[in-house]
Write an enzyme that holds these catalytic residues in place. Structure first.
Site, PDB file in Angstrom:
ATOM      1  N   GLY A  15       0.825  -1.191   0.000  1.00  0.00           N
ATOM      2  CA  GLY A  15       0.000   0.000   0.000  1.00  0.00           C
ATOM      3  C   GLY A  15       0.860   1.240   0.000  1.00  0.00           C
ATOM      4  O   GLY A  15       2.079   1.168   0.162  1.00  0.00           O
ATOM      5  N   ARG A  18       0.232   5.776   4.597  1.00  0.00           N
ATOM      6  CA  ARG A  18      -1.021   5.982   5.328  1.00  0.00           C
ATOM      7  C   ARG A  18      -2.221   5.322   4.648  1.00  0.00           C
ATOM      8  O   ARG A  18      -3.345   5.810   4.729  1.00  0.00           O
ATOM      9  CB  ARG A  18      -1.296   7.464   5.552  1.00  0.00           C
ATOM     10  CG  ARG A  18      -0.331   8.121   6.491  1.00  0.00           C
ATOM     11  CD  ARG A  18      -0.629   7.710   7.917  1.00  0.00           C
ATOM     12  NE  ARG A  18       0.312   8.296   8.831  1.00  0.00           N
ATOM     13  CZ  ARG A  18       1.186   7.584   9.569  1.00  0.00           C
ATOM     14  NH1 ARG A  18       1.197   6.281   9.487  1.00  0.00           N
ATOM     15  NH2 ARG A  18       1.995   8.175  10.390  1.00  0.00           N
ATOM     16  N   SER A  19      -1.973   4.186   3.997  1.00  0.00           N
ATOM     17  CA  SER A  19      -3.050   3.473   3.307  1.00  0.00           C
ATOM     18  C   SER A  19      -3.748   2.465   4.209  1.00  0.00           C
ATOM     19  O   SER A  19      -4.741   1.875   3.817  1.00  0.00           O
ATOM     20  CB  SER A  19      -2.489   2.752   2.086  1.00  0.00           C
ATOM     21  OG  SER A  19      -1.582   1.739   2.491  1.00  0.00           O
ATOM     22  N   LYS A  21      -1.988  -0.223   5.556  1.00  0.00           N
ATOM     23  CA  LYS A  21      -1.367  -1.525   5.330  1.00  0.00           C
ATOM     24  C   LYS A  21      -0.908  -2.185   6.632  1.00  0.00           C
ATOM     25  O   LYS A  21      -1.095  -3.388   6.799  1.00  0.00           O
ATOM     26  CB  LYS A  21      -0.229  -1.435   4.311  1.00  0.00           C
ATOM     27  CG  LYS A  21       0.897  -0.523   4.674  1.00  0.00           C
ATOM     28  CD  LYS A  21       1.816  -0.277   3.477  1.00  0.00           C
ATOM     29  CE  LYS A  21       2.872   0.746   3.807  1.00  0.00           C
ATOM     30  NZ  LYS A  21       2.348   2.093   4.051  1.00  0.00           N
ATOM     31  N   ALA A  39      10.332  -5.206  13.655  1.00  0.00           N
ATOM     32  CA  ALA A  39      10.364  -3.813  13.211  1.00  0.00           C
ATOM     33  C   ALA A  39      11.723  -3.499  12.588  1.00  0.00           C
ATOM     34  O   ALA A  39      12.764  -3.816  13.163  1.00  0.00           O
ATOM     35  CB  ALA A  39      10.106  -2.889  14.398  1.00  0.00           C
ATOM     36  N   HIS A  55       3.406   3.300  17.116  1.00  0.00           N
ATOM     37  CA  HIS A  55       3.238   1.914  16.668  1.00  0.00           C
ATOM     38  C   HIS A  55       3.304   0.954  17.858  1.00  0.00           C
ATOM     39  O   HIS A  55       2.485   0.046  17.974  1.00  0.00           O
ATOM     40  CB  HIS A  55       4.316   1.540  15.641  1.00  0.00           C
ATOM     41  CG  HIS A  55       3.937   1.813  14.229  1.00  0.00           C
ATOM     42  ND1 HIS A  55       3.336   0.882  13.429  1.00  0.00           N
ATOM     43  CD2 HIS A  55       4.075   2.937  13.476  1.00  0.00           C
ATOM     44  CE1 HIS A  55       3.119   1.404  12.240  1.00  0.00           C
ATOM     45  NE2 HIS A  55       3.560   2.652  12.243  1.00  0.00           N
ATOM     46  N   ARG A  56       4.279   1.152  18.735  1.00  0.00           N
ATOM     47  CA  ARG A  56       4.418   0.282  19.919  1.00  0.00           C
ATOM     48  C   ARG A  56       3.171   0.347  20.793  1.00  0.00           C
ATOM     49  O   ARG A  56       2.680  -0.678  21.255  1.00  0.00           O
ATOM     50  CB  ARG A  56       5.633   0.710  20.753  1.00  0.00           C
ATOM     51  CG  ARG A  56       6.944   0.271  20.208  1.00  0.00           C
ATOM     52  CD  ARG A  56       8.056   0.678  21.156  1.00  0.00           C
ATOM     53  NE  ARG A  56       9.354   0.419  20.569  1.00  0.00           N
ATOM     54  CZ  ARG A  56      10.394   1.228  20.665  1.00  0.00           C
ATOM     55  NH1 ARG A  56      10.302   2.357  21.340  1.00  0.00           N
ATOM     56  NH2 ARG A  56      11.528   0.909  20.097  1.00  0.00           N
ATOM     57  N   GLU A  67      13.512  -5.781  17.140  1.00  0.00           N
ATOM     58  CA  GLU A  67      13.875  -4.620  16.328  1.00  0.00           C
ATOM     59  C   GLU A  67      15.158  -4.969  15.583  1.00  0.00           C
ATOM     60  O   GLU A  67      16.193  -5.193  16.202  1.00  0.00           O
ATOM     61  CB  GLU A  67      14.038  -3.386  17.203  1.00  0.00           C
ATOM     62  CG  GLU A  67      12.722  -2.975  17.841  1.00  0.00           C
ATOM     63  CD  GLU A  67      12.852  -1.801  18.796  1.00  0.00           C
ATOM     64  OE1 GLU A  67      13.910  -1.681  19.461  1.00  0.00           O
ATOM     65  OE2 GLU A  67      11.886  -1.023  18.888  1.00  0.00           O
ATOM     66  N   ASP A  91       7.483  -5.337   9.559  1.00  0.00           N
ATOM     67  CA  ASP A  91       7.083  -3.987   9.164  1.00  0.00           C
ATOM     68  C   ASP A  91       8.314  -3.077   9.193  1.00  0.00           C
ATOM     69  O   ASP A  91       8.824  -2.796  10.268  1.00  0.00           O
ATOM     70  CB  ASP A  91       6.013  -3.502  10.142  1.00  0.00           C
ATOM     71  CG  ASP A  91       5.298  -2.251   9.701  1.00  0.00           C
ATOM     72  OD1 ASP A  91       5.529  -1.780   8.577  1.00  0.00           O
ATOM     73  OD2 ASP A  91       4.492  -1.738  10.498  1.00  0.00           O
TER      74      ASP A  91
END
Length: 181
Positions: A15, A18-19, A21, A39, A55-56, A67, A91
């Site tokens: 994506g 900011r889609s 995904k 991550a 995110h966390r 990470e 991600d």
């Protein structure tokens, strides 16, 4: 508890920025009995550190976290050796490709190959998040063009190896390969 997961239970979620995904990949991961979030981001500035913190905070507390900005193949190999490999949510590929490009050509080639090989052999479910670069303009400088090329080629390689490929548009899943969501 999901006990019937096969090694082919790999999903690529593509994506734009900011889609939605990552949220779609997290939805996929909620069906797994154990999740480890992998991550690739590094906090190079305050704004990126704030993004990482958001995110966390949004992830379930019982999910594991690794990470790793470069050595994703090593992460998959280490997790595969456990008696009950967790589902991995990785991600994201765009940050990983950027990290690899700045690590040098030898590291880039070796880590890309190791990751793709390790993914093919990973016995648990995997959801991979990546930016789709094929819908934008051609970059104005050589570095931007190389990044778009490398990420596009990686996305193609991942799509060939994943049983399901989903494109996120405005948070809505568009199934490109496989079924269900």
């Amino acid at each position: 508890m999901n006990t019937g997961t096969q090694a082919t239970d790999h999903t690529l979620v593509l994506g734009g920025i900011r889609s939605g995904k990552t949220a779609l990949a997290e939805t996929v991961a909620t069906a797994w009995d154990r999740v480890t979030y992998v991550a690739t981001a590094t906090a190079g500035d305050d704004e990126m550190a704030a993004r990482i913190d958001r995110h966390r905070a949004g992830r379930p507390g019982h999910w594991g976290l690794i990470e790793e900005p470069l050595h994703l193949g090593e992460v998959l190999q280490a997790q595969a050796r456990s008696t009950h490999p967790p589902g991995l949510l990785i991600d994201c590929m765009s940050l990983w490709v950027s990290n690899l490009m700045f690590a040098g050509e030898e590291v880039f080639a070796a880590e890309r190959a190791r990751f793709l090989n390790s993914l093919a052999n990973y016995p648990g479910p995997v959801a991979i998040v990546s930016n789709e670069v094929g819908l934008g303009t051609i970059g104005m400088d050589p570095l931007t063009r190389r990044f778009a090329d490398e990420l596009g080629w990686l996305n193609q390689a991942l799509a060939a190896r994943c049983h399901r490929v989903v494109l996120s548009l405005a948070g809505l899943p568009q199934i490109l390969k496989g079924s269900g969501f």
